[in-house]
Design a protein around this motif. Structure first.
Motif, mmCIF file in Angstrom:
data_model
loop_
_atom_site.group_PDB
_atom_site.id
_atom_site.type_symbol
_atom_site.label_atom_id
_atom_site.label_comp_id
_atom_site.label_asym_id
_atom_site.label_seq_id
_atom_site.Cartn_x
_atom_site.Cartn_y
_atom_site.Cartn_z
ATOM 1 N N GLU A 252 24.390 -5.208 7.951
ATOM 2 C CA GLU A 252 24.048 -6.650 8.204
ATOM 3 C C GLU A 252 22.636 -7.156 7.327
ATOM 4 N N ASP A 253 21.961 -5.959 7.180
ATOM 5 C CA ASP A 253 20.517 -6.288 6.465
ATOM 6 C C ASP A 253 20.746 -7.108 5.107
ATOM 7 N N TRP A 254 22.047 -6.737 4.629
ATOM 8 C CA TRP A 254 22.404 -7.207 3.255
ATOM 9 C C TRP A 254 22.675 -8.898 3.263
ATOM 10 N N LEU A 255 22.702 -9.415 4.560
ATOM 11 C CA LEU A 255 22.873 -10.622 4.619
ATOM 12 C C LEU A 255 21.602 -11.617 4.434
ATOM 13 N N ASN A 256 20.662 -10.943 4.293
ATOM 14 C CA ASN A 256 19.171 -11.609 4.182
ATOM 15 C C ASN A 256 18.888 -11.913 2.845
ATOM 16 N N PRO A 257 18.711 -13.242 2.619
ATOM 17 C CA PRO A 257 18.703 -13.528 1.148
ATOM 18 C C PRO A 257 17.368 -13.098 0.525
ATOM 19 N N ALA A 258 16.238 -13.055 1.379
ATOM 20 C CA ALA A 258 15.010 -12.401 1.041
ATOM 21 C C ALA A 258 14.980 -11.129 0.639
ATOM 22 N N ALA A 259 15.797 -10.255 1.227
ATOM 23 C CA ALA A 259 16.179 -8.946 0.974
ATOM 24 C C ALA A 259 17.027 -8.667 -0.389
ATOM 25 N N ILE A 260 17.708 -9.651 -0.573
ATOM 26 C CA ILE A 260 18.418 -9.486 -1.849
ATOM 27 C C ILE A 260 17.408 -9.942 -3.074
ATOM 28 N N LYS A 261 16.793 -10.949 -2.685
ATOM 29 C CA LYS A 261 15.953 -11.523 -4.065
ATOM 30 C C LYS A 261 14.743 -10.713 -4.335
ATOM 31 N N GLU A 262 14.325 -9.928 -3.494
ATOM 32 C CA GLU A 262 13.271 -8.774 -3.775
ATOM 33 C C GLU A 262 13.743 -7.757 -4.500
ATOM 34 N N VAL A 263 15.100 -7.367 -4.344
ATOM 35 C CA VAL A 263 15.831 -6.189 -5.094
ATOM 36 C C VAL A 263 15.988 -6.575 -6.541
ATOM 37 N N PHE A 264 16.470 -7.676 -6.746
ATOM 38 C CA PHE A 264 16.638 -8.536 -8.084
ATOM 39 C C PHE A 264 15.274 -8.577 -8.581
ATOM 40 N N GLU A 265 14.514 -9.129 -7.868
ATOM 41 C CA GLU A 265 13.173 -9.217 -8.609
ATOM 42 C C GLU A 265 12.606 -8.077 -9.208
ATOM 43 N N ALA A 266 12.794 -7.088 -8.199
ATOM 44 C CA ALA A 266 12.019 -5.505 -8.525
ATOM 45 C C ALA A 266 12.776 -4.965 -9.736
ATOM 46 N N LEU B 8 19.293 1.750 -8.995
ATOM 47 C CA LEU B 8 18.914 3.229 -8.638
ATOM 48 C C LEU B 8 17.915 3.945 -9.578
ATOM 49 N N SER B 9 18.086 3.631 -10.762
ATOM 50 C CA SER B 9 17.039 4.216 -11.704
ATOM 51 C C SER B 9 15.711 3.704 -11.782
ATOM 52 N N THR B 10 15.605 2.199 -11.172
ATOM 53 C CA THR B 10 14.273 1.688 -11.155
ATOM 54 C C THR B 10 13.808 1.903 -9.807
ATOM 55 N N GLY B 11 14.568 2.585 -8.862
ATOM 56 C CA GLY B 11 14.116 2.881 -7.484
ATOM 57 C C GLY B 11 14.226 1.655 -6.806
ATOM 58 N N CYS B 12 14.724 0.542 -7.207
ATOM 59 C CA CYS B 12 14.818 -0.324 -6.243
ATOM 60 C C CYS B 12 15.535 -0.324 -4.780
ATOM 61 N N VAL B 13 16.680 0.263 -4.906
ATOM 62 C CA VAL B 13 17.360 0.634 -3.785
ATOM 63 C C VAL B 13 17.895 2.003 -3.806
ATOM 64 N N THR B 14 18.165 2.680 -2.660
ATOM 65 C CA THR B 14 18.666 4.094 -2.395
ATOM 66 C C THR B 14 20.150 4.277 -2.584
ATOM 67 N N ALA B 15 20.524 5.276 -2.977
ATOM 68 C CA ALA B 15 21.951 5.489 -2.911
ATOM 69 C C ALA B 15 22.845 4.904 -1.865
ATOM 70 N N ARG B 16 22.116 5.330 -0.554
ATOM 71 C CA ARG B 16 22.479 4.627 0.948
ATOM 72 C C ARG B 16 22.354 3.209 0.884
ATOM 73 N N GLN B 17 21.630 2.502 0.370
ATOM 74 C CA GLN B 17 21.531 1.110 0.455
ATOM 75 C C GLN B 17 22.576 0.671 -0.330
ATOM 76 N N GLY B 18 22.855 1.201 -1.600
ATOM 77 C CA GLY B 18 23.975 0.901 -2.316
ATOM 78 C C GLY B 18 25.160 0.900 -1.991
ATOM 79 N N SER B 19 25.337 1.981 -1.044
ATOM 80 C CA SER B 19 26.703 2.251 -0.211
ATOM 81 C C SER B 19 26.837 1.163 0.720
ATOM 82 N N LEU B 20 25.739 0.822 1.342
ATOM 83 C CA LEU B 20 25.740 -0.262 2.311
ATOM 84 C C LEU B 20 26.019 -1.487 1.843
#
Ligand SMILES: CCCCCCC/C=C/C(=O)SCCNC(=O)CCNC(=O)[C@H](O)C(C)(C)COP(=O)(O)OP(=O)(O)OC[C@H]1O[C@@H](n2cnc3c(N)ncnc32)[C@H](O)[C@@H]1OP(=O)(O)O
Ligand SMILES: Cc1cc2nc3c(=O)[nH]c(=O)nc-3n(C[C@H](O)[C@H](O)[C@H](O)COP(=O)(O)OP(=O)(O)OC[C@H]3O[C@@H](n4cnc5c(N)ncnc54)[C@H](O)[C@@H]3O)c2cc1C
Length: 670
Positions: A481-495, A578-590
């Motif tokens: 459900e956390d991936w429904l949060n626009p701020a969380a999405i924007k942050e990983v794209f920015e990073a 993954l390679s830039t360390g913005c998300v973990t493998a687990r977050q990717g699969s979520l």
């Protein structure tokens, strides 16, 4: 509106429409931009669909000559209707769009007129635009040559000033300096803005624009010293072959001095070269304008392909339950949804970023008029980057939509082959997509270095100012459900975008020179540029959702599509994240799990979401994408229109088939 076009026959897609959880009219407004935009588009689409001159169902069966003549006929008829009905500029543009046949008028309105507006003095605009607006002259944009397209500064055509006659001598000194590609140049244009190296007082001042008359206004023959023709057939049947892309050689053709476009620089009567106080990059201004319109074209082309594939996917059935139950609609296969729904989401994402880009372009133009040139580099980077990312994604998606429709998608009557062939060159024209991404990368490298020296970036690079946080932050996502949060999405794209850009900048700084480093790192730079552009698209989609969006359930559907657009990119480019360390493998699969849930939620709305594009059957031009879903009757009917079916026994039977069969028969009897 498409329903009117469909004329009340059985609706094979009625069941699909009944499951929609939102107000389709409200979505039409969100897509078009306003109620007014829906209304004008409907009127123009119906005008085209109801006029027999604009028929296009047998277009792919025409020879090149027939197709070209058909294009001339349609263009002339469109102009006649424009005048008769006193259409506004907005209406006339839409009329041209719904006729849906590339032709010389595109270059006239989209490049020739804007080039004169952007680079001509007031006096020049008054003289040339008055004639152009009335179609007393037909113009094109003659920049590219046989030897150079991307490298504009490498063009070879010369414009040498002759003070004794107050004229420029326009000349093609080599074979590779032949103008090559300009649309409409081959057979139609009477005039062109020709780009050439300006030489005066023995000095080469580089590329400038000149207005040239190419053909007689009495009998259309080329003027003395001008050799001109079409460059030949292009990819696909129908498609871009309606356009007479041309070749032109100039042999010391003289034009008056005042036909140099003189807003950016002038040559005086004595031959002195004088700069204006505007940046020389404005020479490239027409390209900025057109790249911005191409983003809108890409979203339209993509939405057409998606509309065809979604409607057909709801009709097409393959395999059933083991117990002998009904067969499954192919759209219900999860693999089909995971291939197709990201394109549906991308169509909406590109549409909204295109609307924003149009605003940005208008804003920059207003600033330029008051001599504020500060936002020009960002406008260049945004138009170049968005043109590149949206057209590449669109071409790939149309090709995939053909596969999503199985064998029938390969038929011309599906509309997909022509759609692909017409849109594929958008990856090349107005700047090759890789060349343009390298321009974005150059802009990013400059911005990174400015940030390092303490300058706060603005506009679409403002996020780079948050460097302390973005270089080390960890995504907070912990549940699906956390991936429904626009701020969380924007942050990983920015990073991701910032870290990729900073990595490139650091690696370039280790090279012997900036230039060598840039060249060595160019594949990584292209990826960093894509990451930045995808961030812009995601951000603009999120910002769109913060606007007032009317209509029951409309915002909710758009939120789902925005989620699909962002999360499918995380899934597709997981290596970057993954390679830039913005998300973990687990977050990717979520993220992937969330994506699957969103596909299931979009499924009952899929047909209604493509209905909201509001395309007539005429514009869609597809037996598979018909509004009423009567696919099989349409395919069957279309097949009989093929010239091969004009006779039962084919031409060639007597010469080639009969003797062969007879001979084999004789041999078998021996
Ligand atoms: C209905 C739709 C119909 C559509 C029909 C379409 C028909 C097709 C028509 C065409 O294709 S027309 C021909 C289009 N040709 C191109 O697009 C050529 C692509 N090449 C270029 O744009 C440029 O040559 C280049 C790749 C940008 C390189 O230019 P140059 O050699 O001058 O380079 P740089 O040194 O890289 O740049 C100098 C400086 O200028 C800035 N800049 C470059 N382009 C622009 C621009 N368009 N606007 C503003 N600024 C620009 C660049 O960022 C550099 O800035 P600094 O870094 O020095 O600050
Ligand atoms: C359908 C169509 C219509 C067109 N209409 C017009 C028109 O109306 N008027 C007009 O003037 N022109 C027109 N053009 C020309 C068009 O603008 C050029 O084809 C385009 O700018 C690309 O240039 P090029 O063909 O020279 O490609 P090239 O630059 O030769 O590209 C070849 C390859 O080299 C790569 N490449 C080139 N430079 C670099 C670099 N610096 N770094 C890395 N890779 C690089 C490219 O990515 C590409 O893969 C049209 C083209 C098409 C296809």
């Amino acid at each position: 509106m498409a329903a009117a076009d469909w004329g009340g026959k059985a609706d094979h897609l009625a069941g699909e429409r009944a499951t929609a959880q939102f107000d389709v009219d409200g979505m039409k407004v969100a897509w078009a931009g306003s109620r007014h935009a829906v209304e004008v588009a409907d009127r123009m689409a119906c005008l085209v669909a109801s006029d027999p001159v604009f028929r296009k169902d047998t277009r792919t069966m025409l020879s090149r000559k027939e197709l070209f003549k058909d294009t001339l006929k349609k263009a002339a008829h469109a102009w006649k209707r424009t005048v008769e009905l006193h259409l506004t500029e907005e209406e006339a543009n839409l009329l041209r769009l719904y006729i849906d046949q590339p032709g010389y008028v595109d270059l006239h309105w989209v490049m020739f007129v804007p080039a004169i507006k952007g680079q001509g003095t007031e006096e020049q605009q008054k003289k040339w635009l008055t004639m152009a607006y009335k179609f007393q002259i037909i113009g094109t944009y003659a920049q590219t040559e046989l030897g150079h397209g991307s490298n504009v500064q490498g063009l070879e055509t010369t414009a040498t000033f002759d003070p004794s006659t107050d004229e420029f001598i326009m000349h093609s000194p080599t074979l590779t300096s032949s103008k090559w590609w300009p649309g409409g140049l081959g057979k139609t244009s009477t005039h062109a803005v020709v780009y050439a190296r300006l030489i005066t007082e023995g000095k080469d001042y580089g590329i400038h624009g000149f207005i040239m008359q190419l053909r007689s206004l009495d009998d259309h023959s080329p003027l003395p010293g001008i050799t001109i023709g079409d460059i030949g057939g292009k990819f696909g049947s129908g498609a871009y072959n309606s356009m007479d892309n041309g070749v032109m050689r100039l042999d010391h053709v003289r034009i008056p001095r005042d036909q140099m476009l003189m807003r950016l620089a002038q040559v005086t009567r004595e031959g002195k070269y004088v700069h204006s106080d505007v940046p020389k990059q404005l020479l490239y201004g027409t390209m900025v304008y057109v790249r911005q319109t191409i983003v809108a074209d890409a979203s339209r082309a993509l939405s057409r392909a998606v509309c065809i594939a979604v409607r057909y996917g709801a009709i097409r059935k393959q395999f059933g339950s083991k117990a002998g139950g009904p067969e499954t609609q192919v759209l219900n296969y999860k693999t089909q949804q995971s291939r197709l729904f990201p394109f549906l989401a991308s169509a909406y994402a590109f549409r909204f970023v295109g609307q924003w880009l149009k605003w940005l372009y208008t804003d920059v133009t207003q600033k330029l008029e008051s001599k504020d040139f500060s936002t020009l580099p960002e406008a260049h980077a945004c138009t170049a980057g968005l043109k590149s990312v949206t057209t590449s994604a669109t071409a790939d998606a149309i090709e995939e939509c053909q596969k999503l429709c199985g064998g029938h998608g390969y038929l011309n009557s599906s509309g997909l082959p022509e759609l692909f062939a017409v849109n594929l060159p958008a990856c090349t024209y107005e700047g090759d997509n890789v060349v343009l991404l390298l321009q974005v990368a150059r802009f990013l490298m400059k911005t990174v270095s400015q940030v390092a020296s303490g300058k706060q970036p603005v506009g679409t690079t403002a996020y780079m100012g948050n460097i302390q946080h973005l270089m080390q932050c960890k995504s907070v996502v912990n549940t699906v459900e956390d991936w429904l949060n626009p701020a969380a999405i924007k942050e990983v794209f920015e990073a991701r975008a910032l870290r990729m850009a900073v990595n490139c900048a650091q690696n370039i700084s280790k090279a012997p020179s900036q230039e060598e480093g840039f060249s060595e790192l160019s594949p990584d730079l292209v990826e960093a540029a894509v990451a930045h552009v995808q961030l812009i698209i995601v951000t603009k989609f999120i910002e769109k959702l913060q606007e007032d969006i009317l209509g029951h359930g409309v915002k909710e559907q758009l939120q789902k599509l925005c989620g699909i657009y962002a999360l499918h990119l995380i899934h597709k480019h997981l290596g970057d994240f993954l390679s830039t360390g913005c998300v973990t493998a687990r977050q990717g699969s979520l993220a992937n799990e969330r994506l699957g849930k969103l596909y299931a939620q979009v499924r009952p709305n899929a047909v209604a979401l493509v209905d909201a594009f509001d395309y007539t059957d005429h514009y869609l031009g597809s037996a598979l994408g018909r509004y009423d879903g009567d696919v099989y009757s349409a395919l069957y009917k279309e097949a009989w229109k093929d010239p091969l079916n004009e006779t039962v026994v084919p031409d060639g039977y007597q010469e080639h088939l009969r003797p062969l069969l007879k001979q084999q028969l004789k041999l078998s009897r021996l």
